[in-house]
Design a protein around this motif. Sequence first.
Motif, mmCIF file in Angstrom:
data_model
loop_
_atom_site.group_PDB
_atom_site.id
_atom_site.type_symbol
_atom_site.label_atom_id
_atom_site.label_comp_id
_atom_site.label_asym_id
_atom_site.label_seq_id
_atom_site.Cartn_x
_atom_site.Cartn_y
_atom_site.Cartn_z
ATOM 1 N N PHE A 1 -5.501 3.032 0.962
ATOM 2 C CA PHE A 1 -5.305 2.364 -0.326
ATOM 3 C C PHE A 1 -6.643 1.962 -0.929
ATOM 4 N N TYR B 1 -8.011 3.161 -4.476
ATOM 5 C CA TYR B 1 -8.315 2.188 -5.524
ATOM 6 C C TYR B 1 -9.766 2.336 -5.986
ATOM 7 N N ALA C 1 -0.141 5.192 -0.536
ATOM 8 C CA ALA C 1 -1.144 5.239 0.535
ATOM 9 C C ALA C 1 -0.470 5.112 1.892
ATOM 10 N N ASN D 1 2.439 2.245 -3.188
ATOM 11 C CA ASN D 1 1.494 2.831 -4.127
ATOM 12 C C ASN D 1 0.929 4.163 -3.640
ATOM 13 N N CYS E 1 0.835 -1.208 0.000
ATOM 14 C CA CYS E 1 0.000 0.000 0.000
ATOM 15 C C CYS E 1 0.867 1.254 0.000
#
Length: 246
Positions: free
Chosen positions: A62, A66, A56, A54, A51
Amino acid sequence: MFTREMMESFTELDFAVYDCVVKNEDRIGRMTIKELADMAHVSTATVLRFCKKNGAAGYSEFKLMYKEFLKGKREALKDDGGSELQGFLASIHSPDFQESIGRAHQYLAGSRCIIFIGIGSSGILGKYGARYFSNVGYFSLFIDDPWLPILQNPSEDTVTVALSESGMTKQTVYIASHLHQRGCTLIAITNNANSVLAKMADCNITYHVTEKMVNDRNVTTQIPVIYILETLAKKLYNSDGRDASD
């Protein structure tokens, strides 16, 4: 959301989590971090690291990111009811568009060889253009290899038709530049009148449709390009009466 730069940093365990996420996108919003970890056969700590890679701060953030990503992905492909094409078809009657088509036709009418260039989706259209022009009796080639040593001394009656939605594709600009410097007339078909390719060209035809991206991939409609290519080929055929080849 999952950019190439991020994915290049993924470990084997990260890819296990990634695989579960993309294959269960409708369930992720309801899953706990432990449920996702069990599904991916990794620890909850691995999911948390995934997470953070990416962007977050944690698993809850996350899931929200998403969810927004999926919402945006679906909206990007929303049917616009043909409004973009209607706008393009209305623009083909404008003086600027007709002038560009007329100039391109003049250059093509005086040519003995037409070279189409493009990369990716524009490359596919370049192949189509070369075949279509050949079918109406004009010697045409398609080139997508920027390193191909072609036309070391091209004649002045060679015309290059460069296709690029952005007008900024490096490979296309490279090929177009070299052919232009060697004396080939350059016609650009782009969606960006202020691009490098458009400004470089002897004649630029811009089709002005809204750019659409999905997962960093360009899904802008290319129907206007097909219209432009076929219009130019038909004008050539009708202007000198050559017999179409099989």
